[in-house]
Design a protein around this motif. Structure first.
Motif, PDB file in Angstrom:
ATOM      1  N   PHE A 105      65.814 124.403  21.311  1.00  0.00           N
ATOM      2  CA  PHE A 105      66.460 125.657  21.695  1.00  0.00           C
ATOM      3  C   PHE A 105      66.707 125.649  23.209  1.00  0.00           C
ATOM      4  O   PHE A 105      65.767 125.788  23.992  1.00  0.00           O
ATOM      5  CB  PHE A 105      65.565 126.853  21.350  1.00  0.00           C
ATOM      6  N   ASP A 106      67.973 125.526  23.599  1.00  0.00           N
ATOM      7  CA  ASP A 106      68.286 125.500  25.033  1.00  0.00           C
ATOM      8  C   ASP A 106      69.657 126.120  25.284  1.00  0.00           C
ATOM      9  O   ASP A 106      70.421 125.633  26.106  1.00  0.00           O
ATOM     10  CB  ASP A 106      68.260 124.061  25.559  1.00  0.00           C
ATOM     11  N   GLY A 107      69.952 127.204  24.566  1.00  0.00           N
ATOM     12  CA  GLY A 107      71.295 127.738  24.672  1.00  0.00           C
ATOM     13  C   GLY A 107      71.412 129.132  25.233  1.00  0.00           C
ATOM     14  O   GLY A 107      72.429 129.495  25.811  1.00  0.00           O
ATOM     15  N   ASN A 108      70.392 129.942  25.082  1.00  0.00           N
ATOM     16  CA  ASN A 108      70.475 131.329  25.540  1.00  0.00           C
ATOM     17  C   ASN A 108      69.071 131.790  25.882  1.00  0.00           C
ATOM     18  O   ASN A 108      68.242 132.023  24.997  1.00  0.00           O
ATOM     19  CB  ASN A 108      71.090 132.219  24.450  1.00  0.00           C
ATOM     20  N   HIS A 109      68.789 131.941  27.165  1.00  0.00           N
ATOM     21  CA  HIS A 109      67.432 132.240  27.610  1.00  0.00           C
ATOM     22  C   HIS A 109      67.220 133.743  27.738  1.00  0.00           C
ATOM     23  O   HIS A 109      66.872 134.252  28.804  1.00  0.00           O
ATOM     24  CB  HIS A 109      67.143 131.526  28.927  1.00  0.00           C
ATOM     25  N   GLU A 112      70.283 121.007  17.800  1.00  0.00           N
ATOM     26  CA  GLU A 112      70.179 121.357  19.213  1.00  0.00           C
ATOM     27  C   GLU A 112      71.072 122.560  19.475  1.00  0.00           C
ATOM     28  O   GLU A 112      72.272 122.515  19.192  1.00  0.00           O
ATOM     29  CB  GLU A 112      70.607 120.187  20.093  1.00  0.00           C
ATOM     30  N   ILE A 113      70.488 123.618  20.014  1.00  0.00           N
ATOM     31  CA  ILE A 113      71.253 124.822  20.345  1.00  0.00           C
ATOM     32  C   ILE A 113      71.496 124.805  21.853  1.00  0.00           C
ATOM     33  O   ILE A 113      70.636 125.178  22.643  1.00  0.00           O
ATOM     34  CB  ILE A 113      70.505 126.091  19.905  1.00  0.00           C
ATOM     35  N   GLY A 114      72.682 124.346  22.231  1.00  0.00           N
ATOM     36  CA  GLY A 114      73.042 124.234  23.635  1.00  0.00           C
ATOM     37  C   GLY A 114      73.195 122.793  24.063  1.00  0.00           C
ATOM     38  O   GLY A 114      72.256 122.188  24.580  1.00  0.00           O
ATOM     39  N   LYS A 118      70.153 112.650  11.511  1.00  0.00           N
ATOM     40  CA  LYS A 118      71.374 113.440  11.588  1.00  0.00           C
ATOM     41  C   LYS A 118      71.164 114.505  12.655  1.00  0.00           C
ATOM     42  O   LYS A 118      70.207 115.277  12.600  1.00  0.00           O
ATOM     43  CB  LYS A 118      71.663 114.108  10.236  1.00  0.00           C
ATOM     44  N   ILE A 119      72.034 114.527  13.638  1.00  0.00           N
ATOM     45  CA  ILE A 119      71.908 115.456  14.754  1.00  0.00           C
ATOM     46  C   ILE A 119      73.122 116.376  14.794  1.00  0.00           C
ATOM     47  O   ILE A 119      74.265 115.904  14.840  1.00  0.00           O
ATOM     48  CB  ILE A 119      71.778 114.715  16.095  1.00  0.00           C
ATOM     49  N   ILE A 120      72.871 117.676  14.758  1.00  0.00           N
ATOM     50  CA  ILE A 120      73.920 118.674  14.955  1.00  0.00           C
ATOM     51  C   ILE A 120      73.643 119.356  16.282  1.00  0.00           C
ATOM     52  O   ILE A 120      72.535 119.849  16.519  1.00  0.00           O
ATOM     53  CB  ILE A 120      73.933 119.718  13.822  1.00  0.00           C
ATOM     54  N   THR A 121      74.629 119.366  17.166  1.00  0.00           N
ATOM     55  CA  THR A 121      74.451 120.005  18.467  1.00  0.00           C
ATOM     56  C   THR A 121      75.535 121.049  18.674  1.00  0.00           C
ATOM     57  O   THR A 121      76.711 120.797  18.408  1.00  0.00           O
ATOM     58  CB  THR A 121      74.436 118.962  19.607  1.00  0.00           C
ATOM     59  N   THR A 150      81.082 126.189  19.074  1.00  0.00           N
ATOM     60  CA  THR A 150      80.897 127.449  18.361  1.00  0.00           C
ATOM     61  C   THR A 150      80.006 128.389  19.146  1.00  0.00           C
ATOM     62  O   THR A 150      79.199 127.939  19.977  1.00  0.00           O
ATOM     63  CB  THR A 150      80.260 127.188  16.974  1.00  0.00           C
ATOM     64  N   GLU A 151      80.143 129.675  18.899  1.00  0.00           N
ATOM     65  CA  GLU A 151      79.160 130.641  19.381  1.00  0.00           C
ATOM     66  C   GLU A 151      77.939 130.502  18.488  1.00  0.00           C
ATOM     67  O   GLU A 151      78.038 130.440  17.270  1.00  0.00           O
ATOM     68  CB  GLU A 151      79.756 132.052  19.310  1.00  0.00           C
ATOM     69  N   PHE A 152      76.757 130.436  19.076  1.00  0.00           N
ATOM     70  CA  PHE A 152      75.555 130.020  18.355  1.00  0.00           C
ATOM     71  C   PHE A 152      75.239 130.917  17.159  1.00  0.00           C
ATOM     72  O   PHE A 152      75.008 130.439  16.050  1.00  0.00           O
ATOM     73  CB  PHE A 152      74.358 129.963  19.296  1.00  0.00           C
TER      74      PHE A 152
END
Length: 263
Positions: free
Chosen positions: A186-190, A110-112, A134-137, A165-167
């Motif tokens: 993807f929900d981190g930088n639109h 998950e990004i964000g 396994k989930i990495i966010t 972290t910065e993505f």
């Protein structure tokens, strides 16, 4: 706002339901997952998770990052207001749960993270089918990530690895040539550039069963441009446009098709 209204009207004009879909894979995804109206016990947990944040009036320092970990915005915000305005909606959280439950990914990125509303849906979706993916966010703001981590502990979401972290820095340093993710949210930088950069750098992780979910594909003209580029990529075979989300599949056995689907 005018752009989004115009985009939504265009979406409604072109959108279809399962009756206009001839792909067995997409038809099953819609009828068995998207349009599954049965109540789930996990929905109550999602609601409880959300309500605990909505009742939290603590103020935290929220920091956003630009390229190269450069801080470009910092302000104080109340947790309840973040949960109300910045998190995934209840309806979308339930759909994300169903997608995870239906596709059964074993590794999720998950990004964000924000406050973990979507993360909780991903975790419950994998946990409900007798497996624990396994989930990495990833989250750039330390204080926001800290609140999400407290929520994960409170609700016993113990398969989540939270990275502050910065993505782009994380993705550049990650061993993507040997890593794979069955599902990426993807929900981190639109922005067009960031979306396409993430898309390109994560391509080495795809398998035939991978699904990528891009949030806010009609947020702006440049996000629509990014979505069009992604759809036309040679490795992409099937896409679903639900207006809020764009789902991307890389199934080699599927003919290249793009669907605009009402949810």
């Amino acid at each position: 706002m005018f752009f989004q209204i115009k985009s939504y009207l265009h979406f409604l004009w072109h959108s279809k339901n399962e009756h206009a879909v001839h792909s067995p894979f997409v038809f099953n995804l819609l009828t068995k997952c998207f349009y599954d109206k049965k109540s789930k016990p996990e929905y109550a947990i999602l609601k409880k998770y959300r309500n605990s944040l909505l009742a939290n009036n603590k103020t935290i320092e929220v920091t956003d990052f630009g390229a190269g970990s450069k801080v470009f915005k910092s302000n104080t915000r109340v947790i309840s207001k973040i949960a109300k305005t910045a998190g995934i909606s209840p309806k979308r959280a339930e759909l994300l749960f169903r997608i995870t439950n239906y596709l059964q990914p074993d590794t999720i990125l998950e990004i964000g993270t924000s406050l973990g509303l979507a993360t909780s849906a991903l975790s419950l979706g994998s946990r409900s089918v007798g497996m624990k993916a396994k989930i990495i966010t990833l989250e750039g703001c330390p204080e926001t990530a800290k609140q999400a981590q407290l929520q994960f502990q409170k609700f016993n979401f113990n398969t989540i690895r939270s990275e502050i972290t910065e993505f782009s820095t994380y993705l550049q340093n990650c061993t993507l040539n040997t890593e794979h993710f069955s599902l990426i949210y993807f929900d981190g930088n639109h922005s067009k550039k960031a979306t396409l950069d993430y898309f390109e750098v994560l391509l080495p992780t795809i398998t035939n069963e991978t699904v990528w979910i891009f949030d806010d594909i009609h947020w702006s003209p440049e996000m629509e441009e990014a979505w069009k580029i992604i759809k036309n990529h040679s490795k992409v075979t099937v896409t679903l446009d639900t207006f809020q989300w764009g789902l991307v599949f890389f199934r080699r056995e599927q003919p290249k098709e793009h669907f605009v689907i009402r949810t």
